[in-house]
Write a protein that holds these residues in place. Structure first.
Motif, PDB file in Angstrom:
ATOM      1  N   HIS A 243       0.810  -1.223   0.000  1.00 28.44           N
ATOM      2  CA  HIS A 243       0.000   0.000   0.000  1.00 28.44           C
ATOM      3  C   HIS A 243       0.843   1.272   0.000  1.00 28.44           C
ATOM      4  O   HIS A 243       0.659   2.135  -0.875  1.00 28.44           O
ATOM      5  N   HIS A 247       1.345   3.958  -3.238  1.00 30.43           N
ATOM      6  CA  HIS A 247       0.920   5.351  -3.031  1.00 30.43           C
ATOM      7  C   HIS A 247       2.105   6.288  -2.793  1.00 30.43           C
ATOM      8  O   HIS A 247       1.915   7.409  -2.304  1.00 30.43           O
ATOM      9  N   ARG A 249       4.591   9.094  -3.071  1.00 31.76           N
ATOM     10  CA  ARG A 249       4.583  10.409  -3.721  1.00 31.76           C
ATOM     11  C   ARG A 249       6.013  10.949  -3.739  1.00 31.76           C
ATOM     12  O   ARG A 249       6.789  10.740  -2.801  1.00 31.76           O
ATOM     13  N   PHE A 298       2.212  10.964  -7.949  1.00 34.83           N
ATOM     14  CA  PHE A 298       2.423   9.559  -7.623  1.00 34.83           C
ATOM     15  C   PHE A 298       3.488   8.954  -8.532  1.00 34.83           C
ATOM     16  O   PHE A 298       3.448   9.141  -9.757  1.00 34.83           O
ATOM     17  N   VAL A 307      -3.579   4.966  -8.542  1.00 35.97           N
ATOM     18  CA  VAL A 307      -2.253   4.365  -8.497  1.00 35.97           C
ATOM     19  C   VAL A 307      -2.329   2.918  -8.967  1.00 35.97           C
ATOM     20  O   VAL A 307      -3.404   2.340  -9.086  1.00 35.97           O
TER      21      VAL A 307
END
Length: 400
Positions: A243, A247, A249, A298, A307
């Motif tokens: 996860h 995600h 960034r 992302f 994503v």
């Protein structure tokens, strides 16, 4: 008796002076000095006189008052107390209003702030939505008992034990939520249901993981330059969960440290919840290669929006004929630290974002071992890039 009923007329009721006026059969109109009026039914139940309000006049008309009086006199003939029976019917109506599906949604809304991403991933609510609400969603929450729960979960109790456990725990939360709202529910219904269902026969299985000695060859095969391959490479290099990796960034990366926001970390409740991940030189090189794919900040965007999904990486491994899952690389890394290095346990566990040590020990330990972890991740990346002969030599040395 019949002649004693219906003494009033609508005009007489309207023109009556303050006082109590009988319509017969125990029905009275009480007109007060302040101008208000009230219908009252007097009956005798089990030798005790009862007075029952039937509503205000003229909101409740003479005809409506007589109909209501007939209804409740019928209850008296059956030996029932009309006041208690009306209260019972009112509670029944309230139960019909508070259906489980509505309580479940309200409980979910109340807990969103506690859930990762305000529960947008749906993992909290989905066990209810998939396995409880289709059968019990339209049932008044006050009517749900252990037999209802047993019959609902019996089909998956042994075959999908973990899912069933989550579903019954979520249902217990919903029942407690209903009780907090003042509803009459059985708070022990889920425990009773567990007793009826018995102990689960299903044995949980671990997520399939690749032996750490096989990971370097797989890592080196991820040379196609696609976004999926680069995501898998960085997943392996950092040993983080899927996860936060998906995600990731660009603004979370500062030099050779990637800071994962606390809300993205599973199960973390620290006072300073953000988690620092040391990036090896190889990891930084992978990030540079992935930057052309970045969109909306992302590093690993999806094809159309959002994503990359965990399923995308899993299907890539399926096409390679692998049983192992992306999440399993965390186990591969942990086995490597145990078998091929002398890394202290607390350092290795911190690499995985696990909480190591007891509560007192954690209270006094304020470090996240970032320097030691930097060195360890450099060794891990070197192992991943080494040719198979060197990896075999390392494993033989570790076994001796």
């Amino acid at each position: 008796m019949t002649r004693a009923l219906n003494k009033l007329t609508a005009q007489a009721a309207k023109a009556a002076a303050p006082g109590k006026i009988s319509d017969g059969g125990g029905l009275w109109l009480h007109k007060r000095d302040d101008g208000g009026s009230q219908w009252v039914l007097r009956v005798v139940v089990h030798g005790r006189r009862r007075e029952m309000g039937l509503g205000g006049y003229p909101t409740v008309s003479l005809r409506e008052a007589r109909e209501a009086a007939d209804k409740w006199r019928g209850m008296v003939r059956q030996g029932l107390d009309p006041i208690k029976e009306r209260e019972r019917q009112r509670r029944e109506a309230e139960r019909n209003i508070h259906l489980l599906k509505d309580i479940a949604l309200d409980a979910f809304e109340s807990r969103k702030a506690e859930l990762k991403g305000d529960g947008t991933a749906g993992r909290w609510f989905s066990p209810l939505e998939l396995h409880i609400l289709p059968k019990l969603g339209k049932v008044p929450v006050a009517d749900i008992d252990q037999r209802d729960i047993r019959d609902t979960l019996a089909p998956i109790w042994h075959t999908k034990a973990d899912t069933a456990r989550k579903a019954i725990n979520r249902l217990g939360i919903c029942l407690r939520h209903a009780a907090a709202l003042g509803l009459d529910v059985d708070l022990q219904a889920t425990d009773k249901a567990k007793a009826l269902l018995g102990k689960t026969r299903h044995k949980p299985t671990n997520i399939p993981a690749m032996n750490w000695r096989e990971v370097p060859a797989f890592y080196q095969s991820l040379n196609g330059g696609t976004g999926t391959e680069l995501a898998l490479r960085l997943l392996i290099l950092t040993a983080v969960r899927s996860h936060p990796l998906r995600h990731l960034r660009l603004d979370q990366i500062d030099g050779d440290v990637w800071t994962i926001p606390g809300e993205a970390m599973k199960g973390r409740r620290d006072a300073t919840p953000d988690f620092r991940v040391p990036l090896s030189r190889e990891a930084l090189a992978v990030i540079e290669q992935a930057k052309p794919f970045a969109r909306d900040g992302f590093l690993f965007p999806g094809i159309r929006k959002g994503v990359i999904s965990d399923m995308t990486m899993g299907k890539f491994m399926d096409r390679r004929g692998l049983e192992a899952r992306p999440h399993g690389f965390r186990s591969s890394f942990r086995d490597w630290t145990a078998e091929a290095t002398n890394t202290p346990r607390e350092v290795a566990e911190t690499c995985l974002g696990h909480t190591a040590g007891g509560a007192v020990e954690r209270a006094y330990r304020r470090t996240d071992f970032i320097e030691q972890r930097h060195a360890l991740m450099e060794r891990w990346s070197a192992t991943l890039k080494a040719d198979n002969r060197k990896v075999v030599a390392i494993s033989i040395a570790a076994e001796q």
